[in-house]
Write a protein that holds these residues in place. Structure first.
Motif, mmCIF file in Angstrom:
data_model
loop_
_atom_site.group_PDB
_atom_site.id
_atom_site.type_symbol
_atom_site.label_atom_id
_atom_site.label_comp_id
_atom_site.label_asym_id
_atom_site.label_seq_id
_atom_site.Cartn_x
_atom_site.Cartn_y
_atom_site.Cartn_z
ATOM 1 N N MET A 166 0.627 -1.077 -0.286
ATOM 2 C CA MET A 166 -0.254 -0.141 -0.098
ATOM 3 C C MET A 166 1.038 1.605 0.153
ATOM 4 N N GLY A 167 2.110 1.997 0.073
ATOM 5 C CA GLY A 167 2.940 2.463 -0.331
ATOM 6 C C GLY A 167 3.395 2.919 1.155
ATOM 7 N N LEU A 168 3.365 2.102 2.079
ATOM 8 C CA LEU A 168 3.470 2.301 3.281
ATOM 9 C C LEU A 168 4.971 1.810 3.827
ATOM 10 N N SER A 169 5.834 2.267 5.268
ATOM 11 C CA SER A 169 5.773 1.155 6.314
ATOM 12 C C SER A 169 5.428 1.435 7.479
ATOM 13 N N PRO A 170 6.107 0.879 8.262
ATOM 14 C CA PRO A 170 5.316 0.829 9.813
ATOM 15 C C PRO A 170 5.506 1.893 10.434
ATOM 16 N N ASP A 171 6.921 2.728 9.934
ATOM 17 C CA ASP A 171 7.292 4.122 10.758
ATOM 18 C C ASP A 171 5.788 5.376 10.500
ATOM 19 N N GLU A 172 5.258 5.279 8.908
ATOM 20 C CA GLU A 172 4.156 6.247 9.520
ATOM 21 C C GLU A 172 3.010 5.943 9.593
ATOM 22 N N LEU A 173 3.082 5.439 10.432
ATOM 23 C CA LEU A 173 1.980 4.561 11.074
ATOM 24 C C LEU A 173 2.312 5.176 12.707
#
Length: 99
Positions: A79-86
Motif C-alpha cells: 500500500m506504499g507505506l512502512s511501519p514508521d509511517e504509522l
C-alpha cells in the motif's frame, strides 16, 4: 500513562469499527500497537490507523508500533507505506516530534 492495543490477526472491514472504538477510548494517552499477530490488512483498517497517527500527532502523544509481523509489513509495503509511517514519537527532552 501508556495504553496498549493488540491488533487482531485480520484487520478488515469487520474489524474497523472495533479498532476505531479502541482508539477513541484511548485518545489523549500514549499508545502502543502490538502488530505481532496481524496476518491481513484491509483498506478500511489502514484508514483507521492513518487517522489515529494524525490524531496522536495533533495531540502531541506517542503512538508506537511494536512487533510488526512480516505479513503486516508486507501489506503496508503493497500500500506504499512502512511501519514508521504509522508511528509518532514525542521526544521527552524538548517536546519535538519524530515521525
Amino acid at each position: 500513562m501508556t495504553d496498549a492495543i493488540e491488533l487482531p490477526s485480520v484487520l478488515d472491514l469487520v474489524a474497523a469499527p472495533g479498532l476505531l472504538e479502541n482508539f477513541l477510548q484511548r485518545r489523549g494517552h500514549d499508545l502502543i500497537l502490538d502488530a505481532g499477530q496481524v496476518q491481513r490488512v484491509g483498506g478500511q483498517c489502514l484508514q483507521v490507523l492513518l487517522a489515529a497517527h494524525a490524531a496522536w500527532a495533533a495531540d502531541g502523544h506517542n503512538l508506537l508500533l511494536q512487533n510488526p509481523s512480516e505479513p503486516f509489513i508486507d501489506m503496508l509495503a503493497l500500500m506504499g507505506l512502512s511501519p514508521d509511517e504509522l508511528t509518532h514519537h514525542v521526544s521527552a527532552k524538548n517536546g519535538e516530534t519524530e515521525q
